[in-house]
Design a protein around this motif. Structure first.
Motif, short mmCIF file in Angstrom:
data_model
loop_
_atom_site.label_atom_id
_atom_site.label_comp_id
_atom_site.label_asym_id
_atom_site.label_seq_id
_atom_site.Cartn_x
_atom_site.Cartn_y
_atom_site.Cartn_z
N GLY A 1 0.73 -1.14 -0.02
CA GLY A 1 0.04 -0.11 0.15
C GLY A 1 0.75 1.31 -0.08
O GLY A 1 2.05 1.01 -0.20
N LEU A 2 0.12 2.44 0.21
CA LEU A 2 0.85 3.89 0.13
C LEU A 2 1.36 3.87 1.58
O LEU A 2 0.53 3.92 2.78
CB LEU A 2 -0.24 4.63 -0.37
CG LEU A 2 -0.52 4.55 -1.62
CD1 LEU A 2 -1.88 5.66 -1.96
CD2 LEU A 2 0.34 4.98 -2.86
N ARG A 3 2.01 4.59 1.63
CA ARG A 3 2.81 5.38 3.04
C ARG A 3 1.95 6.71 3.18
O ARG A 3 1.47 7.28 2.20
CB ARG A 3 4.16 5.84 2.84
CG ARG A 3 4.39 6.70 4.06
CD ARG A 3 5.80 7.25 3.99
NE ARG A 3 6.14 7.96 5.18
CZ ARG A 3 7.16 9.14 5.54
NH1 ARG A 3 7.88 9.12 4.21
NH2 ARG A 3 7.43 9.50 6.40
N ASN A 4 1.34 6.60 4.55
CA ASN A 4 0.45 7.80 4.90
C ASN A 4 1.43 8.48 5.50
O ASN A 4 1.68 8.61 6.59
CB ASN A 4 -0.57 7.04 5.61
CG ASN A 4 -1.66 8.06 6.19
OD1 ASN A 4 -2.00 8.96 5.38
ND2 ASN A 4 -2.11 8.13 7.20
N PRO A 5 1.68 9.63 4.74
CA PRO A 5 2.57 10.79 5.49
C PRO A 5 2.11 11.31 6.66
O PRO A 5 0.86 11.56 6.92
CB PRO A 5 2.99 11.79 4.47
CG PRO A 5 1.87 11.41 3.47
CD PRO A 5 1.52 10.25 3.50
N CYS A 6 2.78 11.91 7.73
CA CYS A 6 2.43 12.25 8.86
C CYS A 6 2.85 13.66 9.17
O CYS A 6 4.00 14.14 8.40
CB CYS A 6 2.64 11.57 9.92
SG CYS A 6 4.33 11.26 10.45
N GLN A 7 2.49 14.43 10.11
CA GLN A 7 3.24 15.84 10.64
C GLN A 7 4.61 15.88 10.62
O GLN A 7 5.25 16.62 10.53
CB GLN A 7 2.58 16.16 11.84
CG GLN A 7 3.08 17.16 12.49
CD GLN A 7 2.53 18.64 11.71
OE1 GLN A 7 1.73 18.73 11.02
NE2 GLN A 7 3.42 19.48 11.44
N GLN A 8 5.43 14.58 11.08
CA GLN A 8 6.69 14.81 11.18
C GLN A 8 7.31 15.22 9.96
O GLN A 8 8.49 15.88 9.89
CB GLN A 8 7.41 13.12 11.50
CG GLN A 8 7.00 12.59 12.79
CD GLN A 8 7.71 11.45 12.98
OE1 GLN A 8 7.48 10.45 12.19
NE2 GLN A 8 8.55 11.18 14.21
N ARG B 1 -3.80 3.47 1.74
CA ARG B 1 -3.09 3.88 2.84
C ARG B 1 -2.57 2.41 3.64
O ARG B 1 -3.80 1.87 3.93
CB ARG B 1 -3.08 4.96 3.62
CG ARG B 1 -4.30 5.06 4.45
CD ARG B 1 -4.57 6.32 5.09
NE ARG B 1 -5.95 6.11 5.82
CZ ARG B 1 -6.17 6.27 6.95
NH1 ARG B 1 -5.07 6.10 7.78
NH2 ARG B 1 -7.22 6.19 7.58
N VAL B 2 -1.44 2.24 4.05
CA VAL B 2 -1.33 1.08 5.07
C VAL B 2 -0.58 1.70 6.21
O VAL B 2 0.00 2.44 6.28
CB VAL B 2 -0.54 -0.21 4.51
CG1 VAL B 2 -1.56 -0.69 3.21
CG2 VAL B 2 0.78 0.17 4.05
#
Length: 179
Positions: free
Chosen positions: A114-121, A178-179
């Motif tokens: 799946g897709l990376r789920n980008p975060c606030q970092q 997303r995964v």
């Protein structure tokens, strides 16, 4: 030019970026040897907090170097490994692959989950970067550009310059989520 590995990265600590390595060893069912995200169950801190027994579908993170080119055009300086990927690629449309695609890289095989789920970092790394890799579409859905995740289906060594062979799964093809 065939699809290939630009660089490889690992970090034994849970840090946002990963330093370059000469090569990485992928271990079947585990991930990148010596990387904090290797394991049969989730290793990402937020996911461990939710349910530490969840299977690890994020053993290997791949980002296409073309994304880094796009970010440079938008005024950002992002080098391979800066966004936490294990493998930086060139010549593979990673985001267009269906679930279950098998990538033969060196003598290893990574199956795309799946897709990376980008975060606030990502914004902590560079202000405003999250909006570049997580964008709203006209239909209200979200476009995730920060690479794909996979599991190691056959272990082996991966290094810069290795070619990447793409094998699509039998149809019907399911789009990445997303995964």
């Amino acid at each position: 030019m065939p699809a290939s590995v630009v660089s490889v990265h690992r970090n034994a600590e849970h840090a946002f970026s990963k330093p370059a390595a000469g090569s990485i060893l992928l271990i079947e069912g585990i991930g990148v040897d010596g990387d904090a995200h290797a394991g049969t169950t989730v290793q990402h801190r937020s996911r461990v907090a939710q349910d530490p027994s969840t299977p690890n579908l994020r053993q290997v993170h791949l980002i296409h170097e073309e994304l880094l080119d796009q970010l440079a055009t938008a005024g950002y300086t992002v080098r391979p490994g800066d966004l936490g990927e294990n493998i930086t690629t060139r010549g593979v449309e990673l985001l267009d692959l269906p679930v279950g695609t098998r990538l033969t890289i060196g003598d290893a095989v990574v199956t795309v989950t799946g897709l990376r789920n980008p975060c606030q970092q990502i914004n902590d790394h560079q202000a405003g970067l999250l909006k570049q890799v997580l964008r709203p579409r006209a239909d209200g859905s979200v476009e995730r550009l920060a690479g794909v995740m996979g599991i190691v289906s056959r272990g082996g060594t991966v290094q810069s310059g290795d070619t990447i062979e793409v094998r699509l799964p039998p149809g019907p093809h399911l789009p990445l989520t997303r995964v």
